[in-house]
Design an enzyme around this catalytic site. Structure first.
Site, PDB file in Angstrom:
ATOM      1  N   SER A 198      -0.589   5.761   2.592  1.00  0.00           N
ATOM      2  CA  SER A 198       0.461   6.772   2.562  1.00  0.00           C
ATOM      3  C   SER A 198       0.325   7.638   1.304  1.00  0.00           C
ATOM      4  O   SER A 198      -0.727   8.218   1.052  1.00  0.00           O
ATOM      5  CB  SER A 198       1.831   6.088   2.657  1.00  0.00           C
ATOM      6  OG  SER A 198       2.856   7.014   2.886  1.00  0.00           O
ATOM      7  N   LEU A 199       1.370   7.733   0.503  1.00  0.00           N
ATOM      8  CA  LEU A 199       1.297   8.490  -0.749  1.00  0.00           C
ATOM      9  C   LEU A 199       0.157   7.980  -1.623  1.00  0.00           C
ATOM     10  O   LEU A 199      -0.546   8.766  -2.264  1.00  0.00           O
ATOM     11  CB  LEU A 199       2.627   8.376  -1.495  1.00  0.00           C
ATOM     12  CG  LEU A 199       2.694   8.935  -2.919  1.00  0.00           C
ATOM     13  CD1 LEU A 199       2.440  10.424  -2.941  1.00  0.00           C
ATOM     14  CD2 LEU A 199       4.051   8.608  -3.548  1.00  0.00           C
TER      15      LEU A 199
END
Length: 406
Positions: free
Chosen positions: A264-265
């Site tokens: 993700s991030l």
């Protein structure tokens, strides 16, 4: 005991391009770095993980922190100048034009991305980065001040988990991703702020019910580009502090083969670091980070070629964050204050078609790292005997409705 051994197991070697060059090494968790952001910008700490406390943590969490991964000889590029990226960024920001980058092909030791065991174990390392180590013997690397007795320092910033072979020849940095959902952890507010800065079209200005995370919105679909660039490049924001973290590791281990991974991030930040330091990256379910790379003035084609970057994104079609469903103004991603609108990835995107082949519906719950480990990577080859479709997104466009005013 040797760190490297010749890979001869045909099940392990399946789908590796350079079979003769493929070798397996065991890496285990060696350090955890924690860098503060807006609340504690000077906070920079390292926890050295001993074998004893590693075993203790494994028993407590039920999770392994040692993995076999395969590396292969491959090609990449090297900048002719040591300060090439810094020079490129300065010219791009200050003179509003792209600089010519001089580079040459070189041999590199790369993650074997078509080896299922390696992919699964890299994904597991990204899962490890969400697990907090309950220890107090952190070594301060940043400016000294009383963080030891300050309540709440764990809530601020990002973490990088460093896995290393016994001879330190191979280092894998796993960068923590976004904590989301109930009981997700103390970093949620700052994770959300950085997500909305990096992956929305204009500071998460979706509609009048939203409070933007910067002052760049100009009404309608207009955004101040200079303001937006300044907003994502602050020293206390996640790109700046991850840069500091990776730079510290990079210079501490100058002779190591360093790979980056994250979910993700964390995957997007890994990719941005890969662009900055020219390091190989395997990212999982990351939102489109190409727009953030452009705002940060990182090198991009035609200055450098996509196929030489060795940046690989793995995701699936039922994940609205990876696919960028919000780019089409679907409500599926505008949940809980997140505006994940970008969809274009740097490097190569390898996408599992879970909607067609597994009949999954698009759902934000499919974004969890456990989904790609347990329900995709562990079963896909047995079901379909196919590697996911991999391609660069060079014709992809983010935020097409928006006008960015210089």
């Amino acid at each position: 005991m040797k760190t490297f051994k010749k890979a001869t197991d045909p099940n392990i070697l399946k789908h590796v391009n350079a079979l003769d060059n493929g070798e397996i090494t065991t890496v285990s968790l060696k350090h955890i770095f924690h860098h503060g952001s807006s609340k504690y910008p000077n906070l920079f700490r390292r926890l050295d993980v001993t074998e004893e406390n590693l075993r203790t943590q494994e028993l407590a969490s039920g999770t392994s922190f040692a993995y076999d991964v395969m590396g292969v000889n491959g090609t990449g590029f090297k900048y002719e100048k040591d300060n090439a990226v810094e020079e490129f960024r300065n010219i791009s920001m200050n003179e509003l034009k792209s600089s010519k980058l001089d580079w040459r092909d070189i041999g590199k030791w790369l993650p074997a991305i078509k080896n299922w065991g390696t992919l699964i174990n890299l994904a597991k390392m990204t899962y490890n980065a969400y697990i907090e180590m309950g220890q107090e013997d952190w070594y301060d690397l940043g400016e000294e001040y009383s963080t030891n007795n300050t309540f709440g320092w764990e809530e601020d910033g990002i973490r990088g988990y460093v896995f290393a072979s016994s001879d330190n020849k191979t280092l894998i940095i796993s960068i923590k991703g976004t904590s989301m959902g109930f009981g997700a952890g103390p970093t949620v507010p700052r994770d959300k702020e950085n997500d909305n800065l990096l992956f929305s079209c204009c500071c998460a200005k979706v509609d009048r019910t939203w409070t933007p995370v910067c002052d760049c919105y100009k009404g309608g679909y207009s955004c101040d580009k200079t303001c937006l660039q300044d907003s994502v490049d602050g020293e206390s924001l996640y790109y700046g502090i991850t840069l500091n973290l990776v730079n510290s590791i990079y210079h501490e281990y100058p002779n190591s083969h360093i790979w980056l991974t994250g979910h993700s991030l964390g995957g997007a930040l890994s990719s941005l670091m890969g662009l900055t330091y020219n390091l190989p990256v395997v990212a999982f379910e990351s939102p489109g980070e190409r727009k953030a790379a452009s705002l940060l003035h990182l090198p991009h084609p035609p200055a450098i070629p996509w196929d030489k970057m060795n940046i690989y994104h793995f995701g699936h079609t039922a994940d609205p964050i990876y696919m960028g469903s919000c780019n089409g103004f679907s409500s599926s991603c505008y949940i809980g204050g997140y505006a994940m609108e970008t969809k274009c990835h740097a490097g190569i995107a390898c996408t599992f078609d879970t909607v067609s082949k597994l009949k999954w519906s698009v759902n934000i719950k499919r974004h969890r790292i456990q989904e790609i480990i347990d329900n995709i990577l562990k079963v896909w080859w047995n079901l379909f005997k196919l590697f996911p479709d991999c391609k660069n997104d060079d014709e992809c466009e983010d935020c097409g409705l928006w006008e960015y005013i210089e």
